[in-house]
Structure formats: structure tokens, C-alpha cells
Design a protein around this motif. Structure first.
Motif: not given
Length: 161
Positions: A17-22, A101, A106
Motif C-alpha cells: 500500500r502506497e510504498t512511497s508513503v509507508y 508517516s 500530510r
């Protein structure tokens, strides 16, 4: 001593899931690392994940009388759940809130935590290592509790003399 780790909605999707964030670390890998730290320190640890708010409330309530501390990532419920906040306040246990994050950086709706006012503290923005930091913090809280109890026990006999 026992720590319960409560993971909120979508944490089970870490690693995809959203590896750029998590990031790319899976929830199970985070838990495995936490388990090692717990074992090294003689602490029992239990893991719980759900996507349902009421189940988080139930789990927090189950911790009363059964656990010594909670590490929680309420995920999206951080910003919306008065019920989770009230459950944490009701059990009167040390609770550390973790976010992978940095919620302060955010979207505006993610910047406010309804939970933080009833926790011992927050660890945000350090990625999965935040859970390790939470373990260290909880172990320190346990040591402080032990020290206070020992001081009270030592003072009690003196007061009766």
C-alpha cells in the motif's frame, strides 16, 4: 509485563500500500522485530489488527486488567474516532501512538490526532522504526512504574512505624 500492539485499518496492507508513503516493510515483519525486542526484555507481546473501529475499542477494553501497556497505530481512525480516544482514557494504561508517516506533513485532515491527548506520547514519521522506538519508550515507562512502586513500598513500612 505485557504489551498489546493494536493496528488499525489498512496496516495489514503495508508493503504493498502506497510504498512511497509507508515503505516496503510488511506488518508481519514489523511484528517479528517487535517480538524479538519483547523477548530480549522478558515482556509478553500480543498483536491485533482490524479494519473495524468497534473491534479496536473492544481490544482496548480487553487490555484493562490484562495488559500493562498499549502501542497503537489507529491509522485513519486517529483523525476521526472519539470512541477509540474514550476507550484509551477509560483503561488508564500507558499508550504510545505510532504513525509510520509524519502526519504533521500530510493532508490537513490527517494532521490532527484525536488520540494523542490521552496517550503517553506519539512517535510519528520514522517509518517502521517508529514501532521499535515505541518499544523502547514503553520499556522505559515500565521501568519508571517499577521504580515508583518500589519507592512506595519502601516508604509504606516507614509510615507505619
Amino acid at each position: 509485563m505485557k504489551i498489546v500492539v493494536i493496528q488499525g485499518p489498512n496496516i495489514n496492507m503495508l508493503g504493498t500500500r502506497e510504498t512511497s508513503v509507508y515503505g516496503s516493510m510488511k506488518m508481519e515483519d514489523i511484528h517479528a522485530q517487535m517480538k524479538v525486542v519483547a523477548e530480549q526484555n522478558g515482556v509478553d507481546i500480543e498483536f491485533f489488527q482490524t479494519n473495524f473501529e468497534g473491534e479496536i475499542v473492544d481490544k482496548i477494553q480487553e487490555c484493562f486488567g490484562d495488559s500493562d501497556g498499549i502501542i497503537i497505530n489507529p491509522a485513519a481512525y486517529t483523525h476521526t474516532s472519539i470512541a477509540i480516544r474514550d476507550a484509551i482514557a477509560a483503561v488508564n494504561l500507558p499508550v504510545i501512538e505510532v504513525h509510520i508517516s509524519n502526519i504533521a506533513r500530510r493532508e490537513e485532515f490527517r494532521q490532527k490526532s484525536l488520540i494523542s491527548a490521552v496517550t503517553a506520547g506519539q512517535i510519528i514519521g520514522f517509518g517502521p522504526v517508529g514501532y521499535h522506538l515505541a518499544m523502547i519508550a514503553m520499556l522505559q515507562i515500565f521501568e519508571q512504574i517499577k521504580a515508583v512502586r518500589a519507592a512506595r513500598e519502601k516508604a509504606a513500612p516507614a509510615a507505619n512505624e
